[in-house]
Design an enzyme around this catalytic site. Structure first.
Site, PDB file in Angstrom:
ATOM      1  N   ASP A   1       0.855  -1.184   0.000  1.00 16.83           N
ATOM      2  CA  ASP A   1       0.000   0.000   0.000  1.00 16.83           C
ATOM      3  C   ASP A   1       0.892   1.235   0.000  1.00 16.83           C
ATOM      4  OD1 ASP A   1       1.098   0.234   2.533  1.00 16.83           O
ATOM      5  OD2 ASP A   1      -0.799   0.149   3.599  1.00 16.83           O
TER       6      ASP A   1
ATOM      7  N   ASP B   1       1.387   4.696   2.354  1.00 14.37           N
ATOM      8  CA  ASP B   1       0.991   5.252   3.653  1.00 14.37           C
ATOM      9  C   ASP B   1       1.363   6.732   3.743  1.00 14.37           C
ATOM     10  OD1 ASP B   1       0.444   2.533   5.016  1.00 14.37           O
ATOM     11  OD2 ASP B   1       2.506   2.297   4.307  1.00 14.37           O
TER      12      ASP B   1
ATOM     13  N   ASP C   1      -3.333   4.320   2.721  1.00 13.28           N
ATOM     14  CA  ASP C   1      -3.679   4.612   4.115  1.00 13.28           C
ATOM     15  C   ASP C   1      -3.358   6.065   4.412  1.00 13.28           C
ATOM     16  OD1 ASP C   1      -4.662   2.215   4.941  1.00 13.28           O
ATOM     17  OD2 ASP C   1      -3.033   1.747   6.322  1.00 13.28           O
TER      18      ASP C   1
HETATM   19  P1  DGT Z   1       4.091  -2.669   2.977  1.00 10.73           P
HETATM   20  O1  DGT Z   1       3.568  -4.048   3.229  1.00 10.73           O
HETATM   21  O2  DGT Z   1       4.957  -2.624   1.785  1.00 10.73           O
HETATM   22  O3  DGT Z   1       3.013  -1.654   2.942  1.00 10.73           O
HETATM   23  O4  DGT Z   1       5.057  -2.368   4.220  1.00 10.73           O
HETATM   24  P2  DGT Z   1       4.881  -1.277   5.337  1.00 10.73           P
HETATM   25  O5  DGT Z   1       6.072  -1.335   6.199  1.00 10.73           O
HETATM   26  O6  DGT Z   1       4.526   0.034   4.729  1.00 10.73           O
HETATM   27  O7  DGT Z   1       3.691  -1.833   6.215  1.00 10.73           O
HETATM   28  P3  DGT Z   1       2.238  -1.238   6.481  1.00 10.73           P
HETATM   29  O8  DGT Z   1       1.773  -0.417   5.347  1.00 10.73           O
HETATM   30  O9  DGT Z   1       1.365  -2.381   6.881  1.00 10.73           O
HETATM   31  O10 DGT Z   1       2.394  -0.333   7.767  1.00 10.73           O
HETATM   32  C1  DGT Z   1       3.258   0.777   7.805  1.00 10.73           C
HETATM   33  C2  DGT Z   1       3.665   1.037   9.201  1.00 10.73           C
HETATM   34  O11 DGT Z   1       2.591   1.636   9.895  1.00 10.73           O
HETATM   35  C3  DGT Z   1       3.977  -0.226   9.955  1.00 10.73           C
HETATM   36  O12 DGT Z   1       5.337  -0.460   9.946  1.00 10.73           O
HETATM   37  C4  DGT Z   1       3.491   0.025  11.340  1.00 10.73           C
HETATM   38  C5  DGT Z   1       2.486   1.090  11.193  1.00 10.73           C
HETATM   39  N1  DGT Z   1       1.102   0.639  11.386  1.00 10.73           N
HETATM   40  C6  DGT Z   1       0.371  -0.138  10.581  1.00 10.73           C
HETATM   41  N2  DGT Z   1      -0.858  -0.308  11.071  1.00 10.73           N
HETATM   42  C7  DGT Z   1      -0.910   0.383  12.223  1.00 10.73           C
HETATM   43  C8  DGT Z   1      -1.929   0.620  13.210  1.00 10.73           C
HETATM   44  O13 DGT Z   1      -3.055   0.140  13.126  1.00 10.73           O
HETATM   45  N3  DGT Z   1      -1.597   1.429  14.263  1.00 10.73           N
HETATM   46  C9  DGT Z   1      -0.357   1.989  14.367  1.00 10.73           C
HETATM   47  N4  DGT Z   1      -0.087   2.764  15.408  1.00 10.73           N
HETATM   48  N5  DGT Z   1       0.608   1.782  13.470  1.00 10.73           N
HETATM   49  C10 DGT Z   1       0.337   0.988  12.422  1.00 10.73           C
HETATM   50 MG    MG Z   2       2.742   0.286   3.659  1.00  7.86          MG
END
Ligand code: DGT
Ligand code: MG
Length: 385
Positions: A204, A206, A309
């Protein structure tokens, strides 16, 4: 590096937030295997087991060399008996039988397919699995009752399981920037998540949004969403108040302005033409736009669905939110564990509470937070734990 040294002497700290973990490392052949077992443990909601495998994998990611023999691991932290057994098997045989049988198993594959539907977690996927369902097609065929998120998840399944590229993230950044500036001039938009850590693809995109004038960000999310909807850019959106107040791991007494934290889970309708034609991005000085402009149009359609997000934070919490939303997930978990176990503090994406002093610690930058925690500053590109 001293050229005379045979085996590099590595001092490996035990918390991931004490280490530098680059995106590209030397031991993918081991970490990918351990992460299959971690993922499988998540599917059966065995969090302890999953974290143990993720910690092991993370230590190997921080090593500056390729692991070739078991004796190279003897001084490393976090490597449990089970992980060591898997590593040993891979070093000796090239593969681990447990990892391969997991990967091949009907349950693992079905759980992967079902949790790959946006809005579906391990618990729901497991229930469906036990009812004999294996794939999103099975959900449609058997007429499963789906909530709105899951309906969108099934509808856009292929797109949402196609990795988002940096270039697509860049185009979406421009759109979000335009939307936010239109409804609140002076707002600050930060790309967080994996792309901020330098990942080339993501599941996604963010964003974290704030405004230097505390309070100006209130009720901002509905305005952003309305603007995007008016432009026909949203395929799905759900705005929620942050569930932080009910969460287990936040400070006991959060500041009163915490309930302002809003999050929007959305699916953008991204025009492919915009992605392919945006040559301006290639000349941009930011860390995107290095890929060539020859991306294929997805499934012959003129647009594709992308998960986005959006999070709005008050300015006073912006540093905490930035740190909390940059990840990786393990890095975040380790930061909170360090704060609690080593410092008697409680860290969340909103605040840092010092239990001894019984007060919240102020921070205007991520550097401030690392300093409060007694940690060396680790830049986003080295938080790929
Ligand atoms: P990806 O899978 O390529 O999108 O990898 P990321 O590291 O962008 O993972 P993602 O998008 O699921 O989440 C980004 C960061 O945001 C993650 O490392 C921790 C944080 N995060 C995700 N969901 C929540 C939540 O519900 N509450 C809080 N406080 N932080 C969150
Ligand atoms: Mg992400």
């Amino acid at each position: 590096p001293k050229p005379t040294e045979v085996t590099p002497a590595v001092i490996m700290k035990s918390y991931a937030c004490q280490r530098r973990t680059p995106l590209k490392h030397h031991n993918s052949f081991l970490t990918e295997a351990l992460e299959i077992l971690a993922e499988n443990a998540e599917f059966s909601e065995n969090e302890g087991r999953s974290v143990a495998f993720r910690r092991s994998a993370s230590v190997l990611k921080a090593l500056p060399y390729v692991v070739r023999a078991m004796n190279e691991l003897k001084d490393l932290p976090c490597l449990g008996e089970h992980s060591l057994r898997v590593i040993k098997e891979i070093l000796e045989d090239g593969t681990s039988s447990e990892v391969e049988s997991t990967r091949q198993s009907e349950q693992f594959q079905a759980m992967k397919a079902l949790t790959g539907v946006f809005g579906v977690g391990a618990r729901t996927a497991d229930r469906w699995f036990r009812e004999g369902l294996r794939s999103p097609e099975d959900l449609i065929r058997t007429g499963q009752k789906l909530n709105h998120a899951q309906q969108a998840g099934v509808q856009y399944y292929t797109d949402l399981n196609t990795p988002v590229t940096e270039k697509e993230a860049m185009v979406i950044s421009d759109i979000v920037e335009k939307a936010v500036k239109a409804v609140l001039p002076g707002a600050i938009i930060t790309l967080t998540g994996g792309f901020r850590r330098g990942k080339e693809v993501g599941h996604d995109v963010d964003f974290l949004i704030t405004h230097p004038e505390e309070g100006a960000e209130e009720r901002l999310m509905p305005k952003i969403v309305n603007w995007l909807e008016d432009q026909g850019l949203l395929l799905y959106q759900k705005t929620t108040r942050n569930s932080y107040l009910e969460s287990k791991d936040g400070p006991a007494r959060p500041p009163s302005n915490m309930d302002r934290f809003e999050r929007c889970f959305s699916i953008f309708k991204l025009e492919q033409a915009q992605v392919n034609s945006d040559t301006r991005l290639e000349a941009s000085s930011c860390n995107f736009g290095t890929t060539d402009g020859t991306q294929e149009c997805h499934s012959g359609s003129s647009w594709r669905a992308v998960r986005v997000d959006l999070v709005v934070s008050p300015y006073s919490q912006f540093a905490f939110a930035t740190l909390g939303w940059t990840g990786s997930k393990l890095f975040e978990r380790e930061l909170r564990r360090w704060a609690g176990q080593e410092k008697g503090m409680s860290l969340s994406s909103h605040a840092l509470y010092d239990s001894k002093q019984q007060r919240y610690l102020h921070a205007i930058s991520e550097e401030d937070i690392f300093a409060h925690l007694g940690l060396e500053y680790i830049p986003p590109s080295e938080r790929n734990a």
